[in-house]
Design a protein around this motif. Structure first.
Motif, PDB file in Angstrom:
ATOM      1  N   PRO A 126     -48.241  -9.673 -12.107  1.00 39.39           N
ATOM      2  CA  PRO A 126     -46.917  -9.167 -12.492  1.00 39.39           C
ATOM      3  C   PRO A 126     -46.288  -8.436 -11.312  1.00 39.39           C
ATOM      4  O   PRO A 126     -46.965  -8.114 -10.327  1.00 39.39           O
ATOM      5  N   GLU A 127     -45.017  -8.194 -11.394  1.00 37.98           N
ATOM      6  CA  GLU A 127     -44.371  -7.367 -10.382  1.00 37.98           C
ATOM      7  C   GLU A 127     -44.793  -5.910 -10.577  1.00 37.98           C
ATOM      8  O   GLU A 127     -45.078  -5.503 -11.695  1.00 37.98           O
ATOM      9  N   PRO A 128     -44.864  -5.120  -9.521  1.00 42.57           N
ATOM     10  CA  PRO A 128     -44.490  -5.438  -8.138  1.00 42.57           C
ATOM     11  C   PRO A 128     -45.602  -6.092  -7.346  1.00 42.57           C
ATOM     12  O   PRO A 128     -45.436  -6.365  -6.158  1.00 42.57           O
ATOM     13  N   TYR A 129     -46.760  -6.375  -7.979  1.00 38.75           N
ATOM     14  CA  TYR A 129     -47.897  -6.908  -7.248  1.00 38.75           C
ATOM     15  C   TYR A 129     -47.644  -8.313  -6.722  1.00 38.75           C
ATOM     16  O   TYR A 129     -48.120  -8.675  -5.648  1.00 38.75           O
ATOM     17  N   LYS A 130     -46.894  -9.136  -7.484  1.00 36.21           N
ATOM     18  CA  LYS A 130     -46.593 -10.497  -7.030  1.00 36.21           C
ATOM     19  C   LYS A 130     -45.893 -10.455  -5.673  1.00 36.21           C
ATOM     20  O   LYS A 130     -46.262 -11.200  -4.744  1.00 36.21           O
ATOM     21  N   THR A 131     -44.902  -9.581  -5.550  1.00 31.34           N
ATOM     22  CA  THR A 131     -44.162  -9.482  -4.295  1.00 31.34           C
ATOM     23  C   THR A 131     -45.045  -8.959  -3.168  1.00 31.34           C
ATOM     24  O   THR A 131     -44.872  -9.331  -2.001  1.00 31.34           O
ATOM     25  N   GLN A 132     -46.015  -8.116  -3.489  1.00 27.50           N
ATOM     26  CA  GLN A 132     -46.916  -7.581  -2.472  1.00 27.50           C
ATOM     27  C   GLN A 132     -47.960  -8.604  -2.041  1.00 27.50           C
ATOM     28  O   GLN A 132     -48.400  -8.597  -0.883  1.00 27.50           O
ATOM     29  N   MET A 133     -48.357  -9.488  -2.946  1.00 30.13           N
ATOM     30  CA  MET A 133     -49.416 -10.447  -2.649  1.00 30.13           C
ATOM     31  C   MET A 133     -48.912 -11.719  -1.968  1.00 30.13           C
ATOM     32  O   MET A 133     -49.597 -12.299  -1.123  1.00 30.13           O
ATOM     33  N   PRO A 177     -53.664  -9.902 -15.674  1.00 29.49           N
ATOM     34  CA  PRO A 177     -53.780  -8.689 -14.855  1.00 29.49           C
ATOM     35  C   PRO A 177     -55.067  -7.934 -15.160  1.00 29.49           C
ATOM     36  O   PRO A 177     -55.379  -7.647 -16.309  1.00 29.49           O
ATOM     37  N   GLY A 178     -55.830  -7.642 -14.154  1.00 32.67           N
ATOM     38  CA  GLY A 178     -57.089  -6.949 -14.330  1.00 32.67           C
ATOM     39  C   GLY A 178     -57.937  -7.067 -13.081  1.00 32.67           C
ATOM     40  O   GLY A 178     -57.519  -7.656 -12.080  1.00 32.67           O
ATOM     41  N   LYS A 238     -48.418  -6.873   5.925  1.00 34.10           N
ATOM     42  CA  LYS A 238     -49.571  -7.001   5.040  1.00 34.10           C
ATOM     43  C   LYS A 238     -49.190  -6.677   3.606  1.00 34.10           C
ATOM     44  O   LYS A 238     -48.457  -5.733   3.345  1.00 34.10           O
ATOM     45  N   ALA A 239     -49.701  -7.476   2.686  1.00 34.64           N
ATOM     46  CA  ALA A 239     -49.478  -7.195   1.268  1.00 34.64           C
ATOM     47  C   ALA A 239     -50.479  -6.140   0.823  1.00 34.64           C
ATOM     48  O   ALA A 239     -51.670  -6.373   0.811  1.00 34.64           O
ATOM     49  N   VAL A 240     -50.001  -4.988   0.478  1.00 34.19           N
ATOM     50  CA  VAL A 240     -50.878  -3.886   0.094  1.00 34.19           C
ATOM     51  C   VAL A 240     -50.769  -3.665  -1.399  1.00 34.19           C
ATOM     52  O   VAL A 240     -49.703  -3.393  -1.918  1.00 34.19           O
ATOM     53  N   VAL A 241     -51.882  -3.804  -2.082  1.00 43.49           N
ATOM     54  CA  VAL A 241     -51.920  -3.559  -3.520  1.00 43.49           C
ATOM     55  C   VAL A 241     -52.465  -2.160  -3.727  1.00 43.49           C
ATOM     56  O   VAL A 241     -53.581  -1.846  -3.335  1.00 43.49           O
ATOM     57  N   ALA A 242     -51.662  -1.291  -4.311  1.00 45.76           N
ATOM     58  CA  ALA A 242     -52.004   0.133  -4.378  1.00 45.76           C
ATOM     59  C   ALA A 242     -53.197   0.406  -5.272  1.00 45.76           C
ATOM     60  O   ALA A 242     -53.982   1.299  -5.013  1.00 45.76           O
ATOM     61  N   SER A 243     -53.359  -0.337  -6.352  1.00 45.75           N
ATOM     62  CA  SER A 243     -54.453  -0.035  -7.279  1.00 45.75           C
ATOM     63  C   SER A 243     -54.823  -1.296  -8.033  1.00 45.75           C
ATOM     64  O   SER A 243     -54.137  -2.310  -7.962  1.00 45.75           O
TER      65      SER A 243
END
Length: 439
Positions: free
Chosen positions: A249-256, A212-213, A3-8
């Motif tokens: 942006p990274e690291p969110y791209k890799t998580q999503m 990003p937002g 699962k792609a987990v976005v921390a915040s």
């Protein structure tokens, strides 16, 4: 898949910014001794001087105690609501707990105050991120959603201008929808989540969803909501998760991105054509009406299960995930053929994710779908209570004997269950010392 987990939230607006948008300040125009505000409020000279001194403090840390002192000295002041709203804004810069306390006090005197409802929703939603206890987390989300529902239905007060109310409501509405959606997803109510997230995206400018937002986060969460639907809408999941990952942006791209590819493959059956979907999703916020006509769906699960059964010479050689897929999706005949190869057999399963644990049973996620959905697909009935219970979300190696299964929702029950403790590495002798040989 994992699962792609976005921390915040991605570059989410700060609490102080939220409060400044939500809290409009009252302008006070006073005469010589009448001390009358522009709204017709009259203050005694001493009260007016204390009021102007309190609101004139230049930092939130200085203004908050000055406003508190004013409220203690003048508990029934005609500008009490205004002072409490200013207090919310001041505290929001450095103390979330006191911000909520100030918002509570505003709602005591003005139950439908749009600014206080915004603060309640925003800070309670934000605070839920750090809560680890599931029941307490859900209670916090329920509270935020309750204030959000109240905020969406709030009407303009008579002493507030149309322009000010429109500004406050416009800033607050996405926060309200986001809180309701987050609460709904936690309760597996995907339909409500989708409705509220779509409202946020439909009310935004397309360019705002590319940066990003919170709106970019909403786009990804919408993909998660489509995945959590019953049945899952894999194509819509793939679209919105792909768009979010494309602009994150990274690291969110890799998580999503894993969720985007997972949903695409579950719909289409393979990775081919995914690059074309990326290009389309980057150019458009919402998918075209004919998207399902341009991307061929994969064969139905029952057809896939039957093809695997008929093309596999020895069904016992199938991977656990493949056997589970057939048990869940295959015809009664195909599922029975697979079950006959494993019933009564003892196996060891590594890297199972713990979902729940008690003295008598351990429930874990084994398949990618179960891990993605945070649901259990195996129940191990324990031979004895565990000496040390594993934590929810941790990985364990478990052993047990296939006992029974139910296909929908899939649950495979194992008897003689136990957790396999990892082997300890023998300690090496200290340098310069020889091991002593036993006689």
């Amino acid at each position: 898949m994992k699962k792609a987990v976005v921390a915040s939230l991605l570059a989410v607006a700060s609490a102080a910014t939220c409060a400044r948008v939500a809290v409009a300040q009252t302008q006070v125009n006073l005469g010589a001794n009448a001390q009358q505000t522009g709204g017709g409020i009259q203050l005694a000279p001493a009260e007016y001087n204390d009021y102007t001194a309190a609101i004139g403090q230049t930092t939130p840390q200085a203004q908050a105690p000055a406003l508190e002192q004013f409220l203690q000295k003048y508990p029934q002041s005609q500008v009490k609501t205004d002072v409490l709203q200013r207090l919310m804004a001041a505290y929001s810069a450095f103390d979330p707990a006191k911000t909520l306390d100030a918002a509570d006090r505003v709602l005591q005197v003005d139950p439908n105050n749009i600014r206080a409802l915004t603060i309640e929703t925003f800070f309670r939603l934000q605070g839920s991120d750090s809560i680890t206890d599931p029941a307490a987390k859900q209670a916090a989300l329920d509270k935020a959603a309750s204030y959000a529902q109240q905020g969406l239905s709030a009407t303009k007060p008579k002493d507030m201008s149309d322009a000010d109310f429109a500004t406050a409501k416009g800033a607050a509405t996405p926060i309200f929808h986001r809180a309701i959606a987050t609460d709904a997803l936690a309760k597996k109510d995907a339909a409500t989540a989708i409705t509220n997230l779509k409202a946020n995206l439909d009310g935004a400018k397309p360019e705002e969803t590319k940066t990003p937002g919170p709106l970019l986060q909403d786009t990804y969460t919408l993909g998660q909501a489509y995945y959590a639907s019953t049945p899952p809408d894999f194509l819509s999941c793939a679209w919105y998760a792909t768009r979010a990952a494309s602009f994150a942006p990274e690291p969110y791209k890799t998580q999503m991105m894993p969720l985007a590819k997972f949903c695409y493959k579950r719909y289409h059956g393979a990775d081919d054509g995914f690059d074309a979907l990326v290009t389309q999703a980057q150019a458009n916020l919402n998918p075209p009406a004919n998207l399902s006509d341009t991307i061929k769906p994969a064969p139905k699960p029952a057809d896939v299960a039957h093809q695997v059964v008929t093309s596999t010479a020895d069904l016992s050689t199938l991977a656990i995930s493949d056997k589970e897929f057939i048990l869940q999706n295959g015809s009664t005949e195909d599922a029975a053929k697979v079950w006959d190869t494993i019933k009564g057999k003892t196996v060891q399963i590594p890297d199972a994710t713990v979902v729940s644990v008690s003295d008598t049973a351990l429930q874990v996620s084994v398949s990618d779908d179960a891990v993605q959905g945070k649901t259990a697909d195996f129940t191990f009935n324990l031979t004895a209570p565990l000496k040390t219970a594993p934590t929810v979300g941790s990985k364990v190696t478990v052993t047990g004997t296939y006992s029974s299964f139910t296909p929908n929702p899939i649950m495979i029950t194992m008897s003689d269950g136990a957790v396999v403790e990892p082997k300890k590495t023998p300690a090496k002798p200290a340098p310069g010392h020889r091991p002593v040989r036993k006689k």
